[in-house]
Design a protein around this motif. Structure first.
Motif, PDB file in Angstrom:
ATOM      1  N   TYR A 135     -56.182 -81.270  10.027  1.00  0.00           N
ATOM      2  CA  TYR A 135     -57.099 -80.353   9.351  1.00  0.00           C
ATOM      3  C   TYR A 135     -56.349 -79.091   8.909  1.00  0.00           C
ATOM      4  CZ  TYR A 135     -61.400 -77.845   8.413  1.00  0.00           C
ATOM      5  OH  TYR A 135     -62.389 -77.164   7.789  1.00  0.00           O
ATOM      6  N   ASP A 136     -55.384 -78.668   9.764  1.00  0.00           N
ATOM      7  CA  ASP A 136     -54.579 -77.480   9.438  1.00  0.00           C
ATOM      8  C   ASP A 136     -53.358 -77.817   8.569  1.00  0.00           C
ATOM      9  OD1 ASP A 136     -56.332 -76.009  10.909  1.00  0.00           O
ATOM     10  OD2 ASP A 136     -55.104 -75.965  12.734  1.00  0.00           O
ATOM     11  N   ASN A 137     -53.428 -78.968   7.880  1.00  0.00           N
ATOM     12  CA  ASN A 137     -52.389 -79.372   6.912  1.00  0.00           C
ATOM     13  C   ASN A 137     -51.056 -79.812   7.493  1.00  0.00           C
ATOM     14  OD1 ASN A 137     -53.895 -79.108   4.601  1.00  0.00           O
ATOM     15  ND2 ASN A 137     -53.609 -76.868   4.608  1.00  0.00           N
ATOM     16  N   ALA A 138     -51.048 -80.341   8.695  1.00  0.00           N
ATOM     17  CA  ALA A 138     -49.777 -80.850   9.248  1.00  0.00           C
ATOM     18  C   ALA A 138     -49.232 -81.908   8.305  1.00  0.00           C
ATOM     19  CB  ALA A 138     -50.030 -81.462  10.621  1.00  0.00           C
ATOM     20  N   GLU A 139     -47.893 -81.993   8.255  1.00  0.00           N
ATOM     21  CA  GLU A 139     -47.291 -82.916   7.295  1.00  0.00           C
ATOM     22  C   GLU A 139     -47.504 -84.380   7.696  1.00  0.00           C
ATOM     23  OE1 GLU A 139     -42.700 -82.745   8.738  1.00  0.00           O
ATOM     24  OE2 GLU A 139     -43.856 -80.907   8.547  1.00  0.00           O
ATOM     25  N   GLU A 140     -47.404 -85.250   6.690  1.00  0.00           N
ATOM     26  CA  GLU A 140     -47.527 -86.683   6.961  1.00  0.00           C
ATOM     27  C   GLU A 140     -46.424 -87.113   7.921  1.00  0.00           C
ATOM     28  OE1 GLU A 140     -48.723 -90.491   4.635  1.00  0.00           O
ATOM     29  OE2 GLU A 140     -46.823 -89.819   3.825  1.00  0.00           O
ATOM     30  N   GLY A 141     -46.765 -87.952   8.889  1.00  0.00           N
ATOM     31  CA  GLY A 141     -45.774 -88.434   9.848  1.00  0.00           C
ATOM     32  C   GLY A 141     -45.757 -87.632  11.132  1.00  0.00           C
ATOM     33  N   THR A 142     -46.575 -86.560  11.198  1.00  0.00           N
ATOM     34  CA  THR A 142     -46.652 -85.763  12.439  1.00  0.00           C
ATOM     35  C   THR A 142     -47.177 -86.661  13.566  1.00  0.00           C
ATOM     36  OG1 THR A 142     -47.036 -83.719  11.223  1.00  0.00           O
ATOM     37  CG2 THR A 142     -47.820 -83.766  13.508  1.00  0.00           C
ATOM     38  N   VAL A 143     -46.557 -86.519  14.740  1.00  0.00           N
ATOM     39  CA  VAL A 143     -46.920 -87.367  15.881  1.00  0.00           C
ATOM     40  C   VAL A 143     -47.269 -86.480  17.082  1.00  0.00           C
ATOM     41  CG1 VAL A 143     -45.976 -89.027  17.562  1.00  0.00           C
ATOM     42  CG2 VAL A 143     -45.492 -89.314  15.145  1.00  0.00           C
ATOM     43  N   VAL A 144     -48.334 -86.851  17.788  1.00  0.00           N
ATOM     44  CA  VAL A 144     -48.713 -86.148  19.026  1.00  0.00           C
ATOM     45  C   VAL A 144     -48.600 -87.147  20.173  1.00  0.00           C
ATOM     46  CG1 VAL A 144     -50.531 -84.888  20.220  1.00  0.00           C
ATOM     47  CG2 VAL A 144     -50.347 -84.724  17.732  1.00  0.00           C
ATOM     48  N   LYS A 201     -35.731 -85.990  24.119  1.00  0.00           N
ATOM     49  CA  LYS A 201     -35.270 -87.346  24.442  1.00  0.00           C
ATOM     50  C   LYS A 201     -35.864 -88.375  23.482  1.00  0.00           C
ATOM     51  CE  LYS A 201     -36.028 -87.302  29.031  1.00  0.00           C
ATOM     52  NZ  LYS A 201     -36.359 -88.240  30.080  1.00  0.00           N
ATOM     53  N   ILE A 202     -37.091 -88.125  23.020  1.00  0.00           N
ATOM     54  CA  ILE A 202     -37.723 -89.091  22.109  1.00  0.00           C
ATOM     55  C   ILE A 202     -37.046 -89.073  20.739  1.00  0.00           C
ATOM     56  CG2 ILE A 202     -39.845 -89.706  20.866  1.00  0.00           C
ATOM     57  CD1 ILE A 202     -41.369 -88.494  23.311  1.00  0.00           C
ATOM     58  N   THR A 203     -36.774 -87.865  20.243  1.00  0.00           N
ATOM     59  CA  THR A 203     -36.251 -87.802  18.865  1.00  0.00           C
ATOM     60  C   THR A 203     -34.740 -88.039  18.767  1.00  0.00           C
ATOM     61  OG1 THR A 203     -36.345 -85.411  19.123  1.00  0.00           O
ATOM     62  CG2 THR A 203     -38.040 -86.395  17.777  1.00  0.00           C
ATOM     63  N   LEU A 204     -34.081 -88.004  19.933  1.00  0.00           N
ATOM     64  CA  LEU A 204     -32.643 -88.261  19.954  1.00  0.00           C
ATOM     65  C   LEU A 204     -32.384 -89.681  19.424  1.00  0.00           C
ATOM     66  CD1 LEU A 204     -30.730 -86.184  21.406  1.00  0.00           C
ATOM     67  CD2 LEU A 204     -30.519 -87.899  23.189  1.00  0.00           C
ATOM     68  N   GLY A 205     -31.716 -89.804  18.298  1.00  0.00           N
ATOM     69  CA  GLY A 205     -31.405 -91.140  17.783  1.00  0.00           C
ATOM     70  C   GLY A 205     -32.554 -91.779  17.010  1.00  0.00           C
ATOM     71  N   LEU A 206     -33.621 -91.021  16.722  1.00  0.00           N
ATOM     72  CA  LEU A 206     -34.750 -91.590  15.967  1.00  0.00           C
ATOM     73  C   LEU A 206     -34.321 -91.786  14.516  1.00  0.00           C
ATOM     74  CD1 LEU A 206     -37.804 -92.288  15.713  1.00  0.00           C
ATOM     75  CD2 LEU A 206     -38.199 -89.880  15.187  1.00  0.00           C
ATOM     76  N   ASN A 207     -34.461 -93.054  14.052  1.00  0.00           N
ATOM     77  CA  ASN A 207     -33.955 -93.380  12.734  1.00  0.00           C
ATOM     78  C   ASN A 207     -35.106 -93.540  11.726  1.00  0.00           C
ATOM     79  OD1 ASN A 207     -32.221 -94.112  10.778  1.00  0.00           O
ATOM     80  ND2 ASN A 207     -31.753 -96.147  11.612  1.00  0.00           N
ATOM     81  N   THR A 208     -35.799 -92.434  11.449  1.00  0.00           N
ATOM     82  CA  THR A 208     -36.891 -92.491  10.464  1.00  0.00           C
ATOM     83  C   THR A 208     -36.708 -91.357   9.457  1.00  0.00           C
ATOM     84  OG1 THR A 208     -38.276 -91.016  11.789  1.00  0.00           O
ATOM     85  CG2 THR A 208     -38.623 -93.382  12.089  1.00  0.00           C
ATOM     86  N   GLU A 209     -37.406 -91.533   8.310  1.00  0.00           N
ATOM     87  CA  GLU A 209     -37.360 -90.470   7.297  1.00  0.00           C
ATOM     88  C   GLU A 209     -38.353 -89.365   7.635  1.00  0.00           C
ATOM     89  OE1 GLU A 209     -38.191 -91.536   3.137  1.00  0.00           O
ATOM     90  OE2 GLU A 209     -36.791 -93.187   3.549  1.00  0.00           O
ATOM     91  N   PHE A 210     -39.593 -89.784   7.954  1.00  0.00           N
ATOM     92  CA  PHE A 210     -40.627 -88.763   8.170  1.00  0.00           C
ATOM     93  C   PHE A 210     -41.494 -89.025   9.411  1.00  0.00           C
ATOM     94  CE2 PHE A 210     -44.201 -91.332   6.762  1.00  0.00           C
ATOM     95  CZ  PHE A 210     -43.585 -92.286   5.989  1.00  0.00           C
ATOM     96  N   LEU A 211     -41.561 -90.258   9.881  1.00  0.00           N
ATOM     97  CA  LEU A 211     -42.447 -90.539  11.010  1.00  0.00           C
ATOM     98  C   LEU A 211     -41.834 -90.016  12.317  1.00  0.00           C
ATOM     99  CD1 LEU A 211     -45.117 -91.900  10.684  1.00  0.00           C
ATOM    100  CD2 LEU A 211     -44.147 -94.012  11.504  1.00  0.00           C
ATOM    101  N   GLY A 212     -42.528 -89.060  12.948  1.00  0.00           N
ATOM    102  CA  GLY A 212     -42.043 -88.523  14.216  1.00  0.00           C
ATOM    103  C   GLY A 212     -41.077 -87.371  14.053  1.00  0.00           C
ATOM    104  N   ARG A 213     -40.798 -86.977  12.795  1.00  0.00           N
ATOM    105  CA  ARG A 213     -39.874 -85.849  12.594  1.00  0.00           C
ATOM    106  C   ARG A 213     -40.519 -84.546  13.062  1.00  0.00           C
ATOM    107  NH1 ARG A 213     -35.129 -87.007  12.965  1.00  0.00           N
ATOM    108  NH2 ARG A 213     -34.985 -89.211  12.503  1.00  0.00           N
ATOM    109  N   ASN A 214     -41.851 -84.485  12.959  1.00  0.00           N
ATOM    110  CA  ASN A 214     -42.565 -83.336  13.519  1.00  0.00           C
ATOM    111  C   ASN A 214     -43.337 -83.880  14.721  1.00  0.00           C
ATOM    112  OD1 ASN A 214     -43.950 -80.987  13.958  1.00  0.00           O
ATOM    113  ND2 ASN A 214     -45.336 -81.222  12.227  1.00  0.00           N
ATOM    114  N   LEU A 215     -42.792 -83.624  15.919  1.00  0.00           N
ATOM    115  CA  LEU A 215     -43.352 -84.284  17.106  1.00  0.00           C
ATOM    116  C   LEU A 215     -43.889 -83.258  18.105  1.00  0.00           C
ATOM    117  CD1 LEU A 215     -42.023 -87.453  18.613  1.00  0.00           C
ATOM    118  CD2 LEU A 215     -42.411 -85.609  20.196  1.00  0.00           C
ATOM    119  N   HIS A 216     -45.150 -83.428  18.483  1.00  0.00           N
ATOM    120  CA  HIS A 216     -45.773 -82.516  19.454  1.00  0.00           C
ATOM    121  C   HIS A 216     -45.898 -83.260  20.773  1.00  0.00           C
ATOM    122  CE1 HIS A 216     -47.350 -79.556  16.404  1.00  0.00           C
ATOM    123  NE2 HIS A 216     -46.874 -80.534  15.676  1.00  0.00           N
TER     124      HIS A 216
END
Ligand code: BTN
Length: 329
Positions: A108-117, A76-91
């Motif tokens: 630390y484990d090299n998650a990509e920039e823009g990863t969101v928890v 539900k969060i990523t549905l319609g999310l209009n970003t290039e990289f922020l929130g594209r990898n969402l935990h």
């Protein structure tokens, strides 16, 4: 791609159920609306049940929605999310100690920039200066974002100020409320704290590996949800607006605003952000007291530096650089 099609089918089903709350909708009717088979409808309804939606199923009549979950979902969060990289990898988590801790490990484990928890609840949420951050279930936005800007370490506090501007713009757009910023990172409405931002660094000698930005927003928190000792100084968006606020829309808007500001910062530097930050700041131009670890400084807040340091002019005309403090206006 397959996931996106799946999300779109679910969205169509949820739309149909929420527009016909009192009616039973047949499997065939739902299949026509969603553009899939009846078996697929059944599978998606089972999936939605697992996400907390409740349905009543009656033979020959179909399905009726009984309740929608309070909780969010990554879908539900990523549905319609209009970003290039922020929130594209969402935990997304139901309950965690602290989203900062999880993001720290992912970075630390090299998650990509823009990863969101994001979590529905934190049982050991952390605030600035080792304070606790109260994060009750389903009421707020508790999220941590991993960024990897190639900037010198002393410039890292600028990211806190960029985040504050993004959150203010998003709150303004979604709720119509007019938030203000109290240096360095508190967002207030009607003088009460709604949001806190905590920035933590992973760095090696002179290089930033990652910056973990923690954002805590009291969204639909009721006054009774706050511990008694902070009820006079804290508030929530729903208390201030008199409305329940859609947390998923707010998260999407924050990620979109923040990504735009971050890209602007990487391209043009801090100056344009500094101007925006100052336009939202309540303390600038006012007499304030800064409580630092070494003592109190009273004087007029005259602005911030390029590095996000607060400048206070005391009654003798001396200018003090404040790096970390609690501010009283
Ligand atoms: C403050 O003291 O004002 C900063 C509060 C920051 C709270 C957020 S909630 C998400 C993230 N996880 C944490 O444990 N803290 C930050």
């Amino acid at each position: 791609m397959a996931e996106r099609v799946q999300s779109e089918i679910r969205k169509k089903l949820i739309d149909a159920f929420t527009k016909n709350e009192t009616e039973y909708l047949s499997g065939q009717h739902l299949a026509d609306i969603a553009g899939c088979t009846r078996t697929a409808v059944w599978k998606h309804i089972e999936g939605l049940r697992k996400e907390g939606f409740q349905f009543e199923a009656v033979r020959r009549r179909g399905y009726k929605i009984v309740s929608i979950p309070d909780n969010m979902s990554a879908d539900k969060i990523t549905l319609g999310l209009n970003t290039e990289f922020l929130g594209r990898n969402l935990h997304y988590h139901d309950s965690v100690e602290s989203t900062q801790k999880i993001a720290y490990k992912l970075a630390y484990d090299n998650a990509e920039e823009g990863t969101v928890v994001i979590a529905e609840e934190q049982i050991a949420g952390r605030g600035r200066m080792d304070r606790k951050w109260h994060s009750p279930k389903y009421t707020g936005i508790w999220m941590s974002i991993i960024l990897r800007p190639k900037i010198p370490i002393p410039k890292a506090p600028q990211l806190t100020l960029i985040t504050a501007v993004g959150v203010v713009q998003a709150i303004e757009e979604v709720t119509g409320l007019l938030p203000e910023i109290k240096w360095p990172n508190d967002i207030l409405i009607n003088g009460k704290k709604i949001t806190g931002i905590l920035t933590e660094l992973q760095a090696e000698s002179d290089r930033i590996n990652s910056i973990i930005i923690g954002i805590g927003i009291n969204v639909n928190t009721g006054i009774e949800d706050f511990p008694e000792d902070i009820r006079t100084i804290a508030s929530s968006l729903s208390i201030e607006s008199g409305k329940i606020i859609d947390r998923e829309i707010l998260i999407r808007t924050i990620l979109e605003k923040l990504e735009k500001l971050y890209l602007l910062y990487l391209e043009k530097g801090f100056f344009p952000i500094k101007l925006m930050w100052e336009s939202y700041a309540i303390s600038i131009g006012k007499q304030i007291t800064a409580r630092t670890l070494t003592g109190e400084i009273k004087g007029k807040a005259i602005g911030i530096t390029e590095d996000g340091v607060l400048l206070i002019e005391d009654p003798t005309g001396e200018i003090h650089n404040i790096y970390s403090a609690d501010i009283q206006i």
